[in-house]
Design an enzyme around this catalytic site. Structure first.
Site, short mmCIF file in Angstrom:
data_model
loop_
_atom_site.label_atom_id
_atom_site.label_comp_id
_atom_site.label_asym_id
_atom_site.label_seq_id
_atom_site.Cartn_x
_atom_site.Cartn_y
_atom_site.Cartn_z
N LEU A 370 0.81 -1.20 -0.01
CA LEU A 370 -0.04 0.02 -0.08
C LEU A 370 0.85 1.29 0.01
O LEU A 370 0.49 2.09 -0.83
CB LEU A 370 -0.92 0.01 1.07
CG LEU A 370 -2.45 -0.56 0.97
CD1 LEU A 370 -3.19 -0.02 -0.04
CD2 LEU A 370 -2.21 -2.01 0.48
N ASP A 371 1.96 1.28 0.78
CA ASP A 371 2.70 2.48 0.87
C ASP A 371 3.37 2.92 -0.68
O ASP A 371 3.27 3.80 -1.02
CB ASP A 371 3.92 2.10 1.92
CG ASP A 371 3.68 3.04 2.89
OD1 ASP A 371 2.78 4.20 3.13
OD2 ASP A 371 4.47 3.00 4.07
N ASP A 372 3.94 1.89 -1.21
CA ASP A 372 4.69 2.08 -2.37
C ASP A 372 3.54 2.35 -3.45
O ASP A 372 3.94 3.21 -4.28
CB ASP A 372 5.47 1.13 -3.04
CG ASP A 372 6.80 0.96 -2.26
OD1 ASP A 372 7.73 1.63 -2.41
OD2 ASP A 372 7.01 0.26 -1.10
N ARG A 446 -1.38 7.34 5.51
CA ARG A 446 -1.03 7.61 4.38
C ARG A 446 -2.10 7.16 3.06
O ARG A 446 -1.91 7.95 2.12
CB ARG A 446 0.43 6.94 4.01
CG ARG A 446 1.33 7.51 4.79
CD ARG A 446 2.67 6.57 4.83
NE ARG A 446 3.14 6.95 3.11
CZ ARG A 446 4.02 7.81 2.94
NH1 ARG A 446 4.16 8.98 3.46
NH2 ARG A 446 4.36 8.12 1.67
#
Length: 626
Positions: A370-372, A446
């Site tokens: 999810l972050d990338d 985020r």
């Protein structure tokens, strides 16, 4: 230095550091454990790359403390037992330093004083087991037949995180064979056992409850399988099939150092020779993770290319570089080329959605996170407005992102609804961090920030409302949030505040008021912020002795997001950034990235450039007329 001048300098620095392919390849430093494991692995495989081995040993020796120990982080009081055992073992195995050397004698004394091999943590204990330096338990509590249990069962292979799975499958194979690989060069570590011989792992492995777990898994597998007499061989075959299906083009397993290392041992357990092409390709793959830190070779845990490139492209655009700028265009082309088209393990719990995410490393094609993904989507948003192909890629990524929301309202790192309470309760070190993938404040924050500010999801949308509810429920009593992938409470609080702002939560709500009050209460006298990795060990915020650029940028950016005017805390934080952007105190080498609490920390060499740029750009954009 003024804000515009600082932004210009940071932009120029980042533009100069961009690679020809559009990416940024800053080192992703992992302390010493990957270097130590690489030496042990090469010696075990009898691949005598002396140039690399000697260079890695020299780097480890350079980082040794006067008392003989090695530290996990710089502000650890005397040293770290596990880190010291790893370095001691690797240096002895290299053959370049003998036990009689005063440096090794001091290291041995530190190890024995702090409990010996028995008190090392789980990953290192497995390395000791696999290389014949420790005894296997009479049986491994989790049999390899676990891999055959259907996903409908509460305890199965896919109820754990993909990170846990990537390590557990090869370890189950090796444990099934009780693999021990020693060579003529293997050092003797038998004199490093502690006096008490108390070992939490072995005691758990041989306890009655563990025997019951072992028996229960066997019973359940037999109930659901038509060929009970062939269960064992079927499980072995399924395990190898799983590993081979997750091998990336460079030969690594999921593009991680440690999972690839364990896969190599699993292949040895299955009868592959040390010279097998599969093993050689895997070694070459992790060797390609090599970078240079302070003039010394270092083996990265993986490469951070997607993470660096997406965040830097986004920060540069926040600093007013346009999508048509050559720097941004090259970064955009790179990111588009790295979007996933293959189905990974995530599809097991989310079968109705097509691939569309991004991974962490250049080589990653099947394990998005999810972050990338949200970071890449931020970087592509402006370009997607005027380009149909980019817009389609952006839509696929956004659909995948929103579909990954957990049933509790939050978002996790890799998969959906893989927070098994049974796994978290296993009485082994690091079980929660390795085996589960729960919703976390930083991932939830985020993701919400992207959906609200870039996907323009309305604030009354159920995804944002559920996410905000999750954040409010999981706020610490002091007003902070704990970070999973960054250090630690500052990171989590920054992510949560920017998320709540994107969800249009009023800054007057108590959730935000408490968080702002907490951030201001921990601000240092110099205007900056700094948090120690030891927060994880103490289970609460622990201040670092000095401020860091990155953590100051996080704190300032969080305050900017929920503030209508730049109060003293924000202005002091900005002044700290401006005064220290071109300085390099010891804190700028301090790790603020986290892989596993109190065990694995990362120093991103890119952070000191783009996170201050992001905070300064947001300050200028929001308060330019104040």
């Amino acid at each position: 230095m003024k804000i515009d001048e600082a932004i210009e300098r940071l932009v120029t620095k980042l533009q100069e550091d961009q690679q020809e392919d559009g990416s940024w390849q800053y080192p992703f430093e992992a302390g010493t454990f990957t270097d130590a494991y690489m030496v042990i692995l090469l010696r075990t495989l009898e691949q005598d790359d002396e140039t690399l081995i000697q260079a890695l040993v020299n780097r480890m020796l350079r980082l040794q403390e006067e008392n003989g120990a090695w530290k996990l982080v710089q502000d650890e009081e005397s040293g770290n037992l596990t880190t010291t055992v790893e370095c001691y073992y690797a240096i002895l195995y290299s053959g370049y330093v003998k036990k009689e050397d005063p440096r090794m004698k001091r290291a041995k004394a530190f190890i024995l004083k702090n409990g010996g091999l028995e008190q090392t943590t789980l990953l290192t204990k497995f390395v000791l087991l696999l290389t014949g330096q420790y005894r296997w338990p009479s049986f491994f509590p989790v049999p390899i037949e676990l891999i055959l249990l259907p996903i409908a069962f509460p305890f199965n292979l896919f109820s754990m995180s993909v990170y846990g799975r990537a390590h557990m499958v090869p370890l189950l194979v090796a444990a099934d064979k009780k693999l021990e690989v020693k060579t003529a060069r293997s050092p003797d570590l038998s004199d490093l056992h502690g006096h008490s011989r108390h070992d939490p792992f072995l005691e758990w492995a041989e306890a009655d409850d563990s025997r019951k777990l072992h028996g229960t898994i066997h019973y359940l597998v037999k109930k659901v399988t038509d060929l009970p007499e062939h269960l064992h061989q079927l499980a072995i075959s399924r395990a190898k099939q799983y590993m081979m299906s997750a091998v990336e083009e460079d030969g690594t397993l999921f593009s991680y150092f440690t999972s690839t290392m364990f896969m190599i041992f699993a292949l040895l357990a299955l009868g592959h020779s040390k010279k097998d092409p599969l093993i050689q390709k895997a070694v070459n793959g992790i060797n390609s993770f090599q970078t240079t830190v302070n003039g010394h070779p270092h083996i990265q845990f993986t490469t951070a290319s997607i993470w660096n490139t997406s965040l830097i492209s986004y920060a540069l655009q926040e600093a007013n570089l346009k999508p048509e700028d050559p720097t941004i265009k090259k970064a955009t082309e790179y990111l588009l080329d790295k979007q996933h088209y293959k189905y990974g393990d995530w599809v097991v719990h989310n079968p109705a959605v097509k691939p569309g995410g991004w991974g962490f490393s250049t080589i990653n094609t099947i394990q998005p996170d999810l972050d990338d993904t949200t970071s890449s989507l931020r970087a592509l948003t402006a370009s997607a407005l005027n380009d149909k192909d980019i817009r389609e890629a952006w839509k696929r990524g956004t659909t995948w992102t929103s579909s990954m929301q957990n049933k509790d309202g939050g978002w996790a790192a890799f998969e959906k609804n893989t927070d098994s309470r049974l796994l978290a309760l296993l009485p082994i070190e690091e079980s929660k961090g390795i085996l589960t993938d729960p919703s976390t404040p930083d991932l939830t924050g985020r993701t919400m920030e992207f959906l609200g500010n870039f996907a323009h999801m309305k604030n009354n949308h159920s995804a944002l409302k559920d996410g905000a509810r999750w954040l409010k429920k999981n706020q610490q009593k002091d007003g902070s949030w704990e970070g999973q992938w960054g250090v630690n409470y500052i990171y989590g609080t920054w992510a949560a505040l920017t998320a709540l702002d994107a969800a249009d939560v009023s800054s007057k709500q108590s959730t935000i008021v408490k968080a702002v009050k907490w951030l201001k209460s921990i601000q240092h006298d110099d205007g900056g912020w700094g948090e120690s990795c030891l927060s994880d060990r103490h289970k609460h915020y622990k201040s670092l002795a000095a401020s860091t650029l990155t953590q100051t940028a996080w704190a300032v950016d969080g305050l900017i997001a929920v503030s209508d005017f730049p109060d003293k805390s924000i202005r002091d934080g900005i002044r700290y950034l401006l005064a220290h952007i071109e300085k390099h105190p010891w804190t700028e080498d301090y790790p603020v990235g986290k892989g596993l609490a109190d065990r694995i920390y990362f120093h991103y060499h890119s952070y000191r450039h783009f996170y201050p740029l992001l905070a300064l750009a947001h300050y200028r954009k929001k308060f330019k007329n104040v």
